[in-house]
Design a protein around this motif. Structure first.
Motif, PDB file in Angstrom:
ATOM      1  N   ARG A  21     -48.022-143.679  10.020  1.00 15.93           N
ATOM      2  CA  ARG A  21     -46.587-143.983   9.919  1.00 15.93           C
ATOM      3  C   ARG A  21     -46.138-144.056   8.453  1.00 15.93           C
ATOM      4  N   ASN A  22     -47.014-144.549   7.581  1.00  9.72           N
ATOM      5  CA  ASN A  22     -46.668-144.580   6.158  1.00  9.72           C
ATOM      6  C   ASN A  22     -46.539-143.176   5.584  1.00  9.72           C
ATOM      7  N   ILE A  23     -47.461-142.284   6.018  1.00 12.72           N
ATOM      8  CA  ILE A  23     -47.395-140.889   5.551  1.00 12.72           C
ATOM      9  C   ILE A  23     -46.093-140.250   6.030  1.00 12.72           C
ATOM     10  N   ALA A  24     -45.746-140.501   7.297  1.00 15.57           N
ATOM     11  CA  ALA A  24     -44.522-139.924   7.871  1.00 15.57           C
ATOM     12  C   ALA A  24     -43.296-140.373   7.066  1.00 15.57           C
ATOM     13  N   LYS A  25     -43.303-141.632   6.689  1.00 16.30           N
ATOM     14  CA  LYS A  25     -42.165-142.179   5.940  1.00 16.30           C
ATOM     15  C   LYS A  25     -42.080-141.530   4.554  1.00 16.30           C
ATOM     16  N   LYS A  26     -43.254-141.427   3.921  1.00 16.31           N
ATOM     17  CA  LYS A  26     -43.309-140.888   2.570  1.00 16.31           C
ATOM     18  C   LYS A  26     -42.913-139.405   2.539  1.00 16.31           C
ATOM     19  N   GLU A  27     -43.445-138.648   3.535  1.00 16.90           N
ATOM     20  CA  GLU A  27     -43.204-137.199   3.553  1.00 16.90           C
ATOM     21  C   GLU A  27     -41.897-136.837   4.263  1.00 16.90           C
ATOM     22  N   GLY A  28     -41.316-137.800   4.939  1.00 16.38           N
ATOM     23  CA  GLY A  28     -40.017-137.563   5.572  1.00 16.38           C
ATOM     24  C   GLY A  28     -40.050-136.758   6.863  1.00 16.38           C
ATOM     25  N   PHE A  29     -41.077-136.938   7.663  1.00 14.85           N
ATOM     26  CA  PHE A  29     -41.060-136.304   8.992  1.00 14.85           C
ATOM     27  C   PHE A  29     -41.146-137.382  10.078  1.00 14.85           C
ATOM     28  N   THR A  30     -40.789-136.971  11.303  1.00 13.88           N
ATOM     29  CA  THR A  30     -40.880-137.872  12.451  1.00 13.88           C
ATOM     30  C   THR A  30     -41.965-137.352  13.375  1.00 13.88           C
ATOM     31  N   LEU A  31     -42.849-138.238  13.795  1.00 19.75           N
ATOM     32  CA  LEU A  31     -43.948-137.845  14.680  1.00 19.75           C
ATOM     33  C   LEU A  31     -43.607-138.256  16.116  1.00 19.75           C
ATOM     34  N   VAL A  32     -43.622-137.267  17.012  1.00 15.61           N
ATOM     35  CA  VAL A  32     -43.222-137.497  18.405  1.00 15.61           C
ATOM     36  C   VAL A  32     -44.401-137.212  19.332  1.00 15.61           C
ATOM     37  N   ASN A  33     -44.816-138.220  20.065  1.00 11.73           N
ATOM     38  CA  ASN A  33     -45.995-138.101  20.928  1.00 11.73           C
ATOM     39  C   ASN A  33     -45.556-137.868  22.371  1.00 11.73           C
ATOM     40  N   GLU A 100     -57.536-141.302  14.806  1.00 12.34           N
ATOM     41  CA  GLU A 100     -58.542-140.681  13.934  1.00 12.34           C
ATOM     42  C   GLU A 100     -58.582-139.162  14.076  1.00 12.34           C
ATOM     43  N   VAL A 101     -58.065-138.622  15.167  1.00  6.95           N
ATOM     44  CA  VAL A 101     -57.995-137.150  15.265  1.00  6.95           C
ATOM     45  C   VAL A 101     -56.616-136.620  14.848  1.00  6.95           C
ATOM     46  N   ILE A 102     -55.614-137.488  14.911  1.00  7.61           N
ATOM     47  CA  ILE A 102     -54.263-137.065  14.508  1.00  7.61           C
ATOM     48  C   ILE A 102     -54.184-136.904  12.980  1.00  7.61           C
ATOM     49  N   LEU A 103     -54.800-137.847  12.267  1.00  8.95           N
ATOM     50  CA  LEU A 103     -54.707-137.841  10.799  1.00  8.95           C
ATOM     51  C   LEU A 103     -55.211-136.527  10.174  1.00  8.95           C
ATOM     52  N   PRO A 104     -56.441-136.078  10.510  1.00 14.13           N
ATOM     53  CA  PRO A 104     -56.877-134.792   9.927  1.00 14.13           C
ATOM     54  C   PRO A 104     -56.037-133.617  10.407  1.00 14.13           C
ATOM     55  N   ALA A 105     -55.506-133.691  11.627  1.00  9.40           N
ATOM     56  CA  ALA A 105     -54.649-132.603  12.129  1.00  9.40           C
ATOM     57  C   ALA A 105     -53.375-132.519  11.288  1.00  9.40           C
ATOM     58  N   LEU A 106     -52.821-133.663  10.936  1.00  8.51           N
ATOM     59  CA  LEU A 106     -51.592-133.691  10.116  1.00  8.51           C
ATOM     60  C   LEU A 106     -51.825-133.024   8.771  1.00  8.51           C
ATOM     61  N   HIS A 107     -53.039-133.240   8.235  1.00 10.61           N
ATOM     62  CA  HIS A 107     -53.326-132.697   6.908  1.00 10.61           C
ATOM     63  C   HIS A 107     -53.451-131.175   6.888  1.00 10.61           C
ATOM     64  N   GLN A 108     -53.478-130.564   8.080  1.00 13.38           N
ATOM     65  CA  GLN A 108     -53.490-129.095   8.126  1.00 13.38           C
ATOM     66  C   GLN A 108     -52.095-128.516   7.844  1.00 13.38           C
ATOM     67  N   PHE A 109     -51.071-129.380   7.919  1.00 14.83           N
ATOM     68  CA  PHE A 109     -49.696-128.894   7.760  1.00 14.83           C
ATOM     69  C   PHE A 109     -49.184-129.096   6.338  1.00 14.83           C
ATOM     70  N   ASP A 110     -48.154-128.305   6.002  1.00 15.18           N
ATOM     71  CA  ASP A 110     -47.415-128.515   4.766  1.00 15.18           C
ATOM     72  C   ASP A 110     -46.337-129.563   5.103  1.00 15.18           C
ATOM     73  N   LEU A 111     -46.702-130.819   5.023  1.00 16.17           N
ATOM     74  CA  LEU A 111     -45.881-131.908   5.563  1.00 16.17           C
ATOM     75  C   LEU A 111     -44.507-132.003   4.911  1.00 16.17           C
ATOM     76  N   ASN A 112     -44.466-131.576   3.658  1.00 19.69           N
ATOM     77  CA  ASN A 112     -43.220-131.623   2.916  1.00 19.69           C
ATOM     78  C   ASN A 112     -42.111-130.793   3.542  1.00 19.69           C
ATOM     79  N   ASN A 113     -42.538-129.733   4.240  1.00 21.33           N
ATOM     80  CA  ASN A 113     -41.564-128.795   4.793  1.00 21.33           C
ATOM     81  C   ASN A 113     -41.406-128.913   6.295  1.00 21.33           C
ATOM     82  N   LEU A 114     -41.632-130.111   6.830  1.00 17.64           N
ATOM     83  CA  LEU A 114     -41.489-130.309   8.271  1.00 17.64           C
ATOM     84  C   LEU A 114     -40.588-131.508   8.556  1.00 17.64           C
ATOM     85  N   ASP A 115     -39.819-131.381   9.648  1.00 17.53           N
ATOM     86  CA  ASP A 115     -38.930-132.482  10.042  1.00 17.53           C
ATOM     87  C   ASP A 115     -39.470-133.231  11.250  1.00 17.53           C
ATOM     88  N   LEU A 116     -39.986-132.473  12.220  1.00 17.00           N
ATOM     89  CA  LEU A 116     -40.460-133.081  13.465  1.00 17.00           C
ATOM     90  C   LEU A 116     -41.831-132.521  13.806  1.00 17.00           C
TER      91      LEU A 116
END
Lengths: 217, 117
Positions: A21-33, A100-116
């Motif tokens: 959630r801290n990463i989402a806030k910092k990078e400015g995306f919303t994570l929807v499960n 623990e599996v979501i975190l490494p998956a997130l790092h595969q993305f260019d988080l800066n350029n994603l909204d959702l």
């Protein structure tokens, strides 16, 4: 000799979920499960929702966690958005996605350029409700072929979600299914739930769902 | 099925606590608290624990004692408190949906007991 411990058994997961959630806030995306039983239409729903969001210039990605095959990931990748496939066992596999599996998956993305970023969780109404993925929004999908009593049988799932999507309403004429009873049961468990009825097959109800998802950003 | 993951977590936390306490006695009991909200099936958790404890130092004879906690809510509107016997998350007194869960979502190890011998 007895010693007091008082330690939450999900503490490690909950801490990672907080980090996410801290990463989402910092990078400015919303994570929807997105969670549901197997076969409720999570992938088809994403196939409708994502183009609608792309039309509104919302940049999306999907973490695909449904077990066994990469078939779902391939369907999502056809929409030309980034997909991270979580590799679960070929036979059986896990019953939920932990932080623990979501975190490494997130790092595969260019988080800066994603909204959702969507998580397509494992089809299961029990375990995924128990494990915080770090998502900002939890959505449960329930289809008209499943029975109106599902919320009463899986109360935790309906408590942790903010949006309930009733899918496959195009099948209503062929079913003895009372959508009002389902809605009443959802409200018994979670009176604050936003409920939207739709058909991922025909597209009915998707304007409302798209608006709801955008409002959660 | 989440019981297996929970049993695994219980064992690793207990192992960590044994190390921290610098103990070399066997564990006799692990006292575990599970709120009703968490949908834990005690038999299933027990079974998973018994499978996962095999070959673990100090844990081979450990018994998992599970206490279940009922779901209690407090109304934010009229402040009434109720224990839920069926899954209806609304105030029984004034029907308000604005409630908070005050107990029933616990999932923690309360204590561990070492054998004295």
């Amino acid at each position: 000799m007895k010693i007091q411990i008082v330690r939450d058994v999900l503490e490690a997961n909950d801490q990672l979920a907080g980090d996410i959630r801290n990463i989402a806030k910092k990078e400015g995306f919303t994570l929807v499960n997105i969670m549901s039983s197997p076969g409720s239409g999570k992938t088809t729903l994403l196939e409708r929702l994502i183009p609608a969001l792309t039309n509104k210039e919302i940049r999306t990605a999907v973490i695909e966690g449904d077990i066994t095959t990469t078939a779902d990931a391939e369907r999502i990748a056809r929409m030309n958005i980034p997909v991270a496939q979580i590799n679960t066992e070929s036979f059986g596999g896990d019953c939920h996605l932990g932080a623990e599996v979501i975190l490494p998956a997130l790092h595969q993305f260019d988080l800066n350029n994603l909204d959702l970023i969507f998580i397509e969780n494992v089809g299961n109404l029990v375990c995924p409700a128990e494990f915080d993925t770090g998502a900002n929004v939890n959505i449960v999908v329930i289809s008209t072929t499943e029975g109106e009593d599902k919320p009463l049988k899986y109360p935790l799932m309906f408590r942790v979600c903010q949006i309930a999507v009733i899918n496959k309403i195009d099948l209503l004429p062929h079913l003895r299914f009372d959508i009002q009873i389902l809605e009443e049961n959802i409200r018994k468990i979670n009176p604050m739930m936003k409920i939207v009825s739709c058909s991922a097959q025909t597209g009915e109800g998707f304007d409302q769902l798209t608006k709801l998802v955008i409002a959660k950003r | 099925m989440h019981e297996l993951q929970i049993a695994t977590n219980i064992i690793s936390i207990v192992e960590e606590e044994i190390r921290k306490a610098g103990k070399t006695e066997d564990i006799e009991f692990v006292y575990f608290i599970a709120g009703k909200m968490r949908a834990i099936i005690p038999e299933s958790l027990q079974f998973s624990f018994d499978v996962m404890k095999r070959d673990k130092p100090y844990l081979e004879d450990a018994e998992l004692k599970i206490s279940e906690i009922p779901i209690k809510i407090r109304c934010k509107n009229c402040k009434a408190e109720h224990t839920l016997n069926e899954p209806v998350f609304r105030c029984e007194t004034c029907s308000s949906p604005e409630i908070e869960i005050i107990s029933g979502d616990e999932l923690y190890i309360d204590s561990i007991e070492f054998s004295d011998t």
